[in-house]
Design a protein around this motif. Structure first.
Motif, PDB file in Angstrom:
ATOM      1  N   ALA A 203      46.761   7.673 -18.311  1.00  0.00           N
ATOM      2  CA  ALA A 203      45.741   8.599 -17.822  1.00  0.00           C
ATOM      3  C   ALA A 203      44.558   8.647 -18.783  1.00  0.00           C
ATOM      4  N   THR A 204      44.829   8.643 -20.070  1.00  0.00           N
ATOM      5  CA  THR A 204      43.761   8.663 -21.072  1.00  0.00           C
ATOM      6  C   THR A 204      42.923   7.394 -21.001  1.00  0.00           C
ATOM      7  N   ALA A 205      43.567   6.265 -20.876  1.00  0.00           N
ATOM      8  CA  ALA A 205      42.838   4.999 -20.783  1.00  0.00           C
ATOM      9  C   ALA A 205      41.974   4.960 -19.528  1.00  0.00           C
ATOM     10  N   GLY A 206      42.489   5.495 -18.426  1.00  0.00           N
ATOM     11  CA  GLY A 206      41.710   5.521 -17.194  1.00  0.00           C
ATOM     12  C   GLY A 206      40.527   6.458 -17.278  1.00  0.00           C
ATOM     13  N   ILE A 207      40.723   7.642 -17.839  1.00  0.00           N
ATOM     14  CA  ILE A 207      39.638   8.613 -17.957  1.00  0.00           C
ATOM     15  C   ILE A 207      38.555   8.103 -18.904  1.00  0.00           C
ATOM     16  N   LEU A 208      38.962   7.459 -19.991  1.00  0.00           N
ATOM     17  CA  LEU A 208      37.984   6.908 -20.934  1.00  0.00           C
ATOM     18  C   LEU A 208      37.279   5.675 -20.396  1.00  0.00           C
TER      19      LEU A 208
ATOM     20  N   TRP B 147      46.909   4.286 -15.425  1.00  0.00           N
ATOM     21  CA  TRP B 147      45.620   3.755 -15.867  1.00  0.00           C
ATOM     22  C   TRP B 147      44.724   3.446 -14.675  1.00  0.00           C
ATOM     23  N   THR B 148      45.227   2.694 -13.712  1.00  0.00           N
ATOM     24  CA  THR B 148      44.420   2.326 -12.556  1.00  0.00           C
ATOM     25  C   THR B 148      44.123   3.532 -11.672  1.00  0.00           C
TER      26      THR B 148
ATOM     27  N   VAL C 263      38.123   8.609 -11.598  1.00  0.00           N
ATOM     28  CA  VAL C 263      37.004   9.053 -12.426  1.00  0.00           C
ATOM     29  C   VAL C 263      35.794   8.129 -12.302  1.00  0.00           C
ATOM     30  N   HIS C 264      36.007   6.848 -12.241  1.00  0.00           N
ATOM     31  CA  HIS C 264      34.904   5.881 -12.293  1.00  0.00           C
ATOM     32  C   HIS C 264      34.677   5.207 -10.950  1.00  0.00           C
ATOM     33  N   VAL C 265      34.849   5.916  -9.863  1.00  0.00           N
ATOM     34  CA  VAL C 265      34.742   5.309  -8.541  1.00  0.00           C
ATOM     35  C   VAL C 265      33.295   4.928  -8.211  1.00  0.00           C
ATOM     36  N   TYR C 266      32.306   5.664  -8.702  1.00  0.00           N
ATOM     37  CA  TYR C 266      30.909   5.378  -8.363  1.00  0.00           C
ATOM     38  C   TYR C 266      30.120   4.798  -9.518  1.00  0.00           C
ATOM     39  N   ASP C 267      30.772   4.266 -10.529  1.00  0.00           N
ATOM     40  CA  ASP C 267      30.040   3.671 -11.665  1.00  0.00           C
ATOM     41  C   ASP C 267      29.509   2.308 -11.307  1.00  0.00           C
TER      42      ASP C 267
END
Length: 110
Positions: A37-42, A99-100, A106-110
């Motif tokens: 979760a931390t790796a995904g959020i970061l 992670w995925t 979090v990063h769906v629209y980056d």
């Protein structure tokens, strides 16, 4: 090959030690999920995420070694130190899943 120590073999089957093994594996599993979760959020990608998983696995194993096993992991696990440091296939898959999942949320629209 020498015969295993009967006292040590009986101690591994001793119910409180078996329950302690289950608790240790649960701690390792939860650590892998939180690290994912931390790796995904970061937003970590590629080898950086796996480096975080490796660091988390080693630090969790070190904490378990010092606090729970009191420097004697062979008393609680048949594989001893290697079993304690081994991330395990299910923990690695749980890490990648978390992670995925969190990276996608979090990063769906980056």
């Amino acid at each position: 090959m020498s015969a295993p120590n009967p006292d040590a073999a009986a101690q591994r089957i001793y119910l409180p030690n078996v329950q302690h093994n289950s608790a240790l594996m649960t701690v390792k599993f939860l650590s892998a999920c939180f690290t994912g979760a931390t790796a995904g959020i970061l937003g970590l990608q590629n080898w950086l995420g796996f480096a975080l998983f490796l660091a988390s696995t080693l630090s969790t194993s070190a904490c378990i070694y010092v606090i729970n096993c009191k420097g004697r992991p062979a008393k609680y696990m048949p594989g001893g130190l290697w079993e304690l440091v081994n991330p395990g296939q299910d923990n690695m898959f749980s890490f990648v899943l978390a992670w995925t999942l969190f990276f996608g949320i979090v990063h769906v629209y980056d």
